[in-house]
Design a protein around this motif. Structure first.
Motif, PDB file in Angstrom:
ATOM      1  N   MET A 125       0.849  -1.175   0.000  1.00 22.96           N
ATOM      2  CA  MET A 125       0.000   0.000   0.000  1.00 22.96           C
ATOM      3  C   MET A 125       0.894   1.237   0.000  1.00 22.96           C
ATOM      4  O   MET A 125       1.732   1.383   0.856  1.00 22.96           O
ATOM      5  N   GLY A 126       0.620   2.085  -0.940  1.00 24.59           N
ATOM      6  CA  GLY A 126       1.464   3.265  -1.071  1.00 24.59           C
ATOM      7  C   GLY A 126       0.891   4.489  -0.393  1.00 24.59           C
ATOM      8  O   GLY A 126       1.370   5.590  -0.631  1.00 24.59           O
ATOM      9  N   GLU A 127      -0.127   4.342   0.419  1.00 26.54           N
ATOM     10  CA  GLU A 127      -0.753   5.497   1.084  1.00 26.54           C
ATOM     11  C   GLU A 127       0.072   5.913   2.302  1.00 26.54           C
ATOM     12  O   GLU A 127       0.696   5.094   2.970  1.00 26.54           O
ATOM     13  N   LYS A 128      -0.009   7.206   2.568  1.00 30.35           N
ATOM     14  CA  LYS A 128       0.667   7.715   3.767  1.00 30.35           C
ATOM     15  C   LYS A 128      -0.123   7.288   5.000  1.00 30.35           C
ATOM     16  O   LYS A 128      -1.337   7.093   4.953  1.00 30.35           O
ATOM     17  N   LYS A 129       0.601   7.176   6.095  1.00 29.45           N
ATOM     18  CA  LYS A 129      -0.019   6.773   7.365  1.00 29.45           C
ATOM     19  C   LYS A 129      -1.065   7.798   7.807  1.00 29.45           C
ATOM     20  O   LYS A 129      -2.132   7.435   8.308  1.00 29.45           O
ATOM     21  N   SER A 130      -0.814   9.052   7.623  1.00 30.75           N
ATOM     22  CA  SER A 130      -1.763  10.104   8.039  1.00 30.75           C
ATOM     23  C   SER A 130      -3.057  10.031   7.228  1.00 30.75           C
ATOM     24  O   SER A 130      -4.147  10.266   7.755  1.00 30.75           O
ATOM     25  N   ASN A 131      -2.959   9.684   5.945  1.00 30.31           N
ATOM     26  CA  ASN A 131      -4.173   9.546   5.121  1.00 30.31           C
ATOM     27  C   ASN A 131      -5.018   8.357   5.580  1.00 30.31           C
ATOM     28  O   ASN A 131      -6.254   8.434   5.590  1.00 30.31           O
ATOM     29  N   LEU A 132      -4.381   7.242   5.955  1.00 30.43           N
ATOM     30  CA  LEU A 132      -5.116   6.068   6.449  1.00 30.43           C
ATOM     31  C   LEU A 132      -5.832   6.372   7.765  1.00 30.43           C
ATOM     32  O   LEU A 132      -6.991   5.997   7.964  1.00 30.43           O
ATOM     33  N   ILE A 133      -5.138   7.104   8.632  1.00 30.43           N
ATOM     34  CA  ILE A 133      -5.750   7.472   9.926  1.00 30.43           C
ATOM     35  C   ILE A 133      -6.916   8.430   9.696  1.00 30.43           C
ATOM     36  O   ILE A 133      -7.985   8.303  10.311  1.00 30.43           O
ATOM     37  N   ALA A 134      -6.761   9.384   8.799  1.00 29.74           N
ATOM     38  CA  ALA A 134      -7.840  10.335   8.494  1.00 29.74           C
ATOM     39  C   ALA A 134      -9.035   9.614   7.894  1.00 29.74           C
ATOM     40  O   ALA A 134     -10.196   9.925   8.223  1.00 29.74           O
ATOM     41  N   GLN A 135      -8.792   8.646   7.017  1.00 36.38           N
ATOM     42  CA  GLN A 135      -9.891   7.886   6.415  1.00 36.38           C
ATOM     43  C   GLN A 135     -10.628   7.066   7.476  1.00 36.38           C
ATOM     44  O   GLN A 135     -11.862   7.038   7.484  1.00 36.38           O
ATOM     45  N   GLN A 136      -9.889   6.431   8.376  1.00 34.28           N
ATOM     46  CA  GLN A 136     -10.519   5.663   9.460  1.00 34.28           C
ATOM     47  C   GLN A 136     -11.366   6.575  10.348  1.00 34.28           C
ATOM     48  O   GLN A 136     -12.495   6.229  10.719  1.00 34.28           O
ATOM     49  N   ALA A 137     -10.826   7.746  10.701  1.00 27.76           N
ATOM     50  CA  ALA A 137     -11.555   8.696  11.549  1.00 27.76           C
ATOM     51  C   ALA A 137     -12.823   9.176  10.849  1.00 27.76           C
ATOM     52  O   ALA A 137     -13.892   9.279  11.474  1.00 27.76           O
ATOM     53  N   LEU A 138     -12.722   9.466   9.550  1.00 30.82           N
ATOM     54  CA  LEU A 138     -13.885   9.921   8.794  1.00 30.82           C
ATOM     55  C   LEU A 138     -14.959   8.836   8.736  1.00 30.82           C
ATOM     56  O   LEU A 138     -16.154   9.113   8.917  1.00 30.82           O
ATOM     57  N   GLU A 139     -14.568   7.589   8.521  1.00 29.05           N
ATOM     58  CA  GLU A 139     -15.527   6.479   8.488  1.00 29.05           C
ATOM     59  C   GLU A 139     -16.220   6.305   9.837  1.00 29.05           C
ATOM     60  O   GLU A 139     -17.435   6.096   9.900  1.00 29.05           O
ATOM     61  N   ILE A 140     -15.457   6.428  10.898  1.00 28.96           N
ATOM     62  CA  ILE A 140     -16.033   6.284  12.249  1.00 28.96           C
ATOM     63  C   ILE A 140     -17.052   7.395  12.495  1.00 28.96           C
ATOM     64  O   ILE A 140     -18.152   7.148  13.002  1.00 28.96           O
ATOM     65  N   VAL A 141     -16.721   8.624  12.119  1.00 30.94           N
ATOM     66  CA  VAL A 141     -17.626   9.758  12.332  1.00 30.94           C
ATOM     67  C   VAL A 141     -18.885   9.590  11.498  1.00 30.94           C
ATOM     68  O   VAL A 141     -20.006   9.830  11.986  1.00 30.94           O
TER      69      VAL A 141
END
Length: 94
Positions: A1-17
């Motif tokens: 996976m070539g995604e940055k760690k911060s983008n993965l965390i932001a996506q997880q947070a957005l999904e949770i919200v």
């Protein structure tokens, strides 16, 4: 996976919200009706149980000696002394 760690965390947070917002929205729509029907069902069960308890409970029975004492038919049974109410002549309004 070539995604940055911060983008993965932001996506997880957005999904949770987003999932939390949908859950809160649905619960606010359905909760009043469901709680009302649940409350009515529980109160109906309580009322039925109380009514059955009243129908099943035996009526209180006075002891025979107390019954005789109250009716005055038993001079042998010691009764509580009767209280006499007397008005004091010096009391105002007498």
């Amino acid at each position: 996976m070539g995604e940055k760690k911060s983008n993965l965390i932001a996506q997880q947070a957005l999904e949770i919200v987003l999932v939390a917002a949908v859950a809160i929205g649905l619960s606010s729509m359905f909760a009043p009706g469901l709680t009302q029907s649940a409350a009515q069902a529980l109160l109906g069960q309580e009322a039925t149980a109380a009514q059955k308890a009243l129908l099943v409970a035996p009526a209180p029975v006075l002891a025979p000696a107390l019954t005789a004492c109250i009716s005055g038919s038993s001079p042998v049974t010691p009764c509580l002394p009767r209280l006499r109410c007397t008005r004091d002549a010096a009391a105002p309004g007498a």
